[in-house]
Enzyme design. Structure first.
Site, short mmCIF file in Angstrom:
data_model
loop_
_atom_site.label_atom_id
_atom_site.label_comp_id
_atom_site.label_asym_id
_atom_site.label_seq_id
_atom_site.Cartn_x
_atom_site.Cartn_y
_atom_site.Cartn_z
N GLY A 70 -47.98 -44.92 -58.48
CA GLY A 70 -48.23 -46.14 -58.79
C GLY A 70 -47.43 -46.98 -57.13
O GLY A 70 -46.46 -46.12 -56.83
N PRO B 62 -45.63 -49.53 -54.79
CA PRO B 62 -44.16 -50.14 -55.69
C PRO B 62 -43.37 -51.66 -56.63
O PRO B 62 -45.21 -52.29 -56.17
CB PRO B 62 -43.55 -50.55 -53.80
CG PRO B 62 -44.30 -49.86 -53.11
CD PRO B 62 -45.49 -49.62 -53.80
N GLY B 63 -43.05 -51.54 -57.32
CA GLY B 63 -43.06 -52.49 -58.28
C GLY B 63 -44.15 -53.10 -59.35
O GLY B 63 -44.05 -53.70 -60.04
N THR B 64 -44.76 -51.73 -59.83
CA THR B 64 -45.35 -51.86 -61.30
C THR B 64 -44.87 -51.43 -62.31
O THR B 64 -45.79 -51.20 -63.06
CB THR B 64 -46.96 -50.67 -60.50
OG1 THR B 64 -46.80 -49.71 -60.66
CG2 THR B 64 -47.85 -51.51 -59.29
N LYS C 93 -42.52 -48.30 -63.18
CA LYS C 93 -42.81 -47.12 -63.16
C LYS C 93 -40.90 -46.73 -63.07
O LYS C 93 -41.46 -45.70 -64.78
CB LYS C 93 -43.25 -45.89 -61.95
CG LYS C 93 -44.05 -45.98 -61.05
CD LYS C 93 -44.69 -45.38 -59.98
CE LYS C 93 -43.33 -45.86 -59.00
NZ LYS C 93 -44.61 -46.93 -58.34
N HIS D 49 -55.79 -75.80 -35.78
CA HIS D 49 -56.07 -74.53 -36.06
C HIS D 49 -56.41 -74.20 -37.22
O HIS D 49 -56.93 -72.86 -37.71
CB HIS D 49 -54.39 -74.15 -35.50
CG HIS D 49 -54.64 -72.41 -35.80
ND1 HIS D 49 -54.21 -71.63 -34.81
CD2 HIS D 49 -54.21 -71.98 -36.75
CE1 HIS D 49 -54.57 -69.92 -34.83
NE2 HIS D 49 -54.40 -70.43 -36.59
N GLU D 50 -55.36 -74.31 -38.24
CA GLU D 50 -55.69 -74.42 -39.93
C GLU D 50 -56.96 -74.69 -40.16
O GLU D 50 -57.70 -74.37 -40.85
CB GLU D 50 -54.51 -74.95 -40.57
CG GLU D 50 -53.09 -74.40 -40.40
CD GLU D 50 -53.11 -72.66 -40.66
OE1 GLU D 50 -53.10 -72.07 -40.97
OE2 GLU D 50 -51.96 -72.23 -39.03
N HIS E 81 -59.96 -72.76 -39.43
CA HIS E 81 -60.26 -71.80 -41.02
C HIS E 81 -60.50 -71.72 -41.86
O HIS E 81 -61.41 -71.43 -42.48
CB HIS E 81 -58.32 -71.15 -40.69
CG HIS E 81 -58.06 -70.25 -40.01
ND1 HIS E 81 -58.72 -69.51 -39.57
CD2 HIS E 81 -56.22 -70.02 -39.46
CE1 HIS E 81 -57.04 -68.84 -38.56
NE2 HIS E 81 -56.45 -69.01 -38.15
N ASP F 123 -54.03 -63.53 -35.86
CA ASP F 123 -55.72 -63.12 -37.00
C ASP F 123 -55.87 -62.34 -36.20
O ASP F 123 -57.30 -61.23 -36.39
CB ASP F 123 -56.20 -65.05 -36.31
CG ASP F 123 -55.64 -66.13 -37.51
OD1 ASP F 123 -54.70 -65.17 -38.51
OD2 ASP F 123 -55.20 -67.09 -36.90
#
Length: 630
Positions: A194, A196-198, A200, A416-417, A420, A494
């Site tokens: 899986g 990373p960080g799940t 295991k 700019h934002e 988007h 972007d």
């Protein structure tokens, strides 16, 4: 550890002092001059000797100038009379034939013994294996006990299928007859796969807490050493420990460190890592069977593992541990919220809905960051506001309010934002806006965060085109408001995102009418030639040109779509940019209310009255009146 360091430095100081004394006092062996007996008689006759000490046949004495000498006397007649005639002071005694004292031996050998001890100490530190210098090939596997913090399946959430697979292994260890009566055999290995960080490693610890059998844990890197044969020796020793404690579980974390495919390098498979892998393959399923020893391993790179390691009989089960869905994220948050004090307004379901694609480690980090933020504000409990702030910090990075930005830069970032955001609002397939900000976060000067309404298992062509159009909106807004020559490098990320998505549509997803339902993905193959990496492309030159042409066509389509939207919605663009310059951060609901319902945000916003003339002119140029604090 501090005591060890003190002892080491103490030994080094003693060694230096011993060697210093040894080399600074060479006169112990050279102060007394060996004198031939004939020369001794001659010197007596000359009157150059003042005193002698006779012990048997050994004579030691002093010259008139203070120098010392020693000589060996044969049975010389009238020696005492001749010495007396010359006025030599005589002292005599029996010959000393005793052994040297223990203290003398110890002092004489002390520097050498000290040097040997320091050498052994440093060898043990370098080897670091069990048993020190004599245990270099011993396994580094550690026996996990309840005293180290017991974890059970109740502490694991969000990965129910993986828990079921491993619960069966635990039940087999507890009651093997239940399965063996039908002819079933105990599985030899389970591979946890899986991102990373799940969780295991956490699941493996839960197996240890539930099984109530010996549980050995080791990392894949612990087998890798610079000396040939050490890794294979440690594998043998690890399984020997397992057989002595059977039934037991051995957990190898990050097994890809030792289990990579053999033959990747040129020149055969005689290197240390491949020898270690060969020994691991034999121990898992060779001529000798290791009954009662179950191997559990974890990796986030199953694609690089050797096929012989993955076949049934070695790793019988491959347990996938994916990122959790919304139900799993809610359960994980509840597990971590038990460890902190939180208020009644905290709703794990709401946080889970706003964190699609997050792993268990990400969710644990959000809860921890929320607790730290609440403690920084001297709160007694964690509130929903703290969790939302922590979520934004994890998603978008920490706010950099200390960063100095001119009003022209703030204005450009706001437009700019806003570009988007406006394109996103007018693209039905785009994800809803979660938040827009012009406060620098992480490496970005501003950001529009979009979150899907639910977990996405696949992405449609319409959604990809919408994302490409949204990614183009920032650059288009800059050009519309500030002109062609005033566009900035702020759209670099972007552009990378848009290009990568368009290329995947053409080469991986078969979404190009020109190239059809075929895969043209580049095949990257590692070939170890010094430090170079050879890349192999499985397309012809003509096809590569078509790929470039199709990628450009898709990007231009999204760019033109965004340009049409912003030309038609220029008033909305100005309206949102003004609000961002005033409030700096707007939520998705506030943006939708402002654009779709013309409802201006009603929050109180403190505006600094000591603005410079440049700031006032920048605000006034877009018709924005500062809103003072009530």
């Amino acid at each position: 550890m501090n005591m060890k360091n003190l002892m080491m430095w103490g030994i080094i100081v003693l060694l230096v002092l011993g060697l210093f004394n040894l080399f600074q006092n060479p006169d112990r062996s050279t102060a007394t001059k060996d004198l031939p007996f004939s020369t001794f008689i001659t010197e007596v006759e000359k009157g150059n000797i003042t005193s002698v000490d006779i012990k048997g046949n050994q004579i030691e004495g002093n010259f008139s100038n203070g120098a010392k000498f020693k000589t060996y006397s044969p049975n010389y007649p009238n020696l005492v009379e001749r010495l007396t005639e010359k006025g030599v002071a005589i002292s005599a005694g029996p010959s000393e034939d005793k052994m040297p004292s223990f203290l003398g031996i110890l002092l004489s050998w002390f520097p050498m013994l000290l040097l040997i001890g320091v050498w052994i100490f440093f060898m043990r530190q370098m080897q670091g294996g069990k048993g020190g210098a004599m245990g270099f090939g011993k396994s580094k596997a550690k026996l996990l006990t309840e005293a180290q913090g017991r974890v059970t399946f109740r502490d694991v959430a969000g990965v129910e299928e993986a828990k079921e697979e491993l619960e069966e292994v635990v039940e087999f260890l507890k009651d093997p007859r239940r399965y063996q009566k039908l002819g079933g055999k105990i599985p030899k290995g389970a591979l946890l796969v899986g991102p990373p960080g799940t969780g295991k490693t956490l699941i493996a610890r839960a197996v240890a807490g539930e099984a109530n059998v010996p549980f050995f844990t080791i990392s894949g890197s612990d087998f890798v050493e610079m000396f040939v044969g050490v890794g294979a020796s440690r594998v043998r020793d690890m399984f020997e420990q397992g057989k002595k404690n059977a039934p037991c579980i051995i957990f190898i974390d990050e097994i890809d460190a030792v289990g990579r495919s053999r033959g990747a390098g040129l020149g055969g498979g005689n290197d240390e890592r491949e020898q270690t892998l060969n020994q691991l393959l034999v121990e898992m399923d060779g001529f000798e069977t290791n009954e009662g020893v179950i191997l559990i391993a974890a990796t986030n790179r199953p694609d690089v593992l050797d096929p012989a390691l993955l076949r049934p009989g070695r790793f019988d089960r491959q347990v996938v541990v994916p990122n959790p869905d919304i139900i799993g994220r809610e359960a994980i948050l509840k597990v971590h919220l038990k460890k902190i004090s939180y208020g009644p307004d905290v709703n794990p379901r709401t946080v889970a809905r706003g964190t699609p694609g997050f792993s268990g480690a990400d969710l644990a980090n959000i809860v921890n960051e929320a607790a730290l933020l609440a403690a920084r504000k001297n709160k007694r409990i964690v509130t929903m506001v703290d969790l939302e702030e922590a979520k934004d910090k994890v998603m978008m990075g920490a706010e950099r309010r200390s960063m100095v930005m001119t009003e022209d830069e703030r204005k450009l970032t706001a437009y700019h934002e806003s570009g988007h955001a406006i394109v996103s609002l007018n693209q039905p397939a785009s994800d809803p806006i979660h938040k827009a900000t012009i406060i620098p976060r992480g490496r970005a000067l501003g950001m529009v965060m979009r979150l899907p309404e639910r977990d996405q298992l696949s992405i449609t062509r319409e959604k990809m085109f919408a994302d490409i159009a949204v990614g183009s909106g920032g650059r288009i807004a800059e050009e519309m408001i500030f002109g062609y020559d005033k566009i900035t490098s702020g759209a670099s990320s972007d552009i990378e995102m848009v290009t990568k998505m368009a290329k995947n549509m053409v080469t991986r997803f078969g979404m190009s009418d020109e190239l059809g339902f075929l895969a043209y993905q580049e095949n990257e193959e590692e070939v170890f030639l010094g430090r170079s990496v050879a890349r192999q492309q499985n397309v012809s030159e003509e096809t590569a040109k078509k790929i470039d042409s199709e990628v450009k066509k898709i990007v231009e389509k999204g760019y033109n779509t965004a340009k049409d939207i912003l030309n038609n919605k220029a008033n909305d663009l100005h309206k949102l940019a003004k609000a961002l310059l005033e409030y700096e951060t707007l939520s998705g609901d506030e943006i939708r209310d402002l654009i779709l319902r013309d409802i201006y945000p009603s929050r109180n916003q403190k505006i600094d009255n000591d603005k410079s003339p440049k700031q006032e002119s920048a605000l006034g140029s877009i018709g924005l009146k500062p809103k003072l604090q009530n």
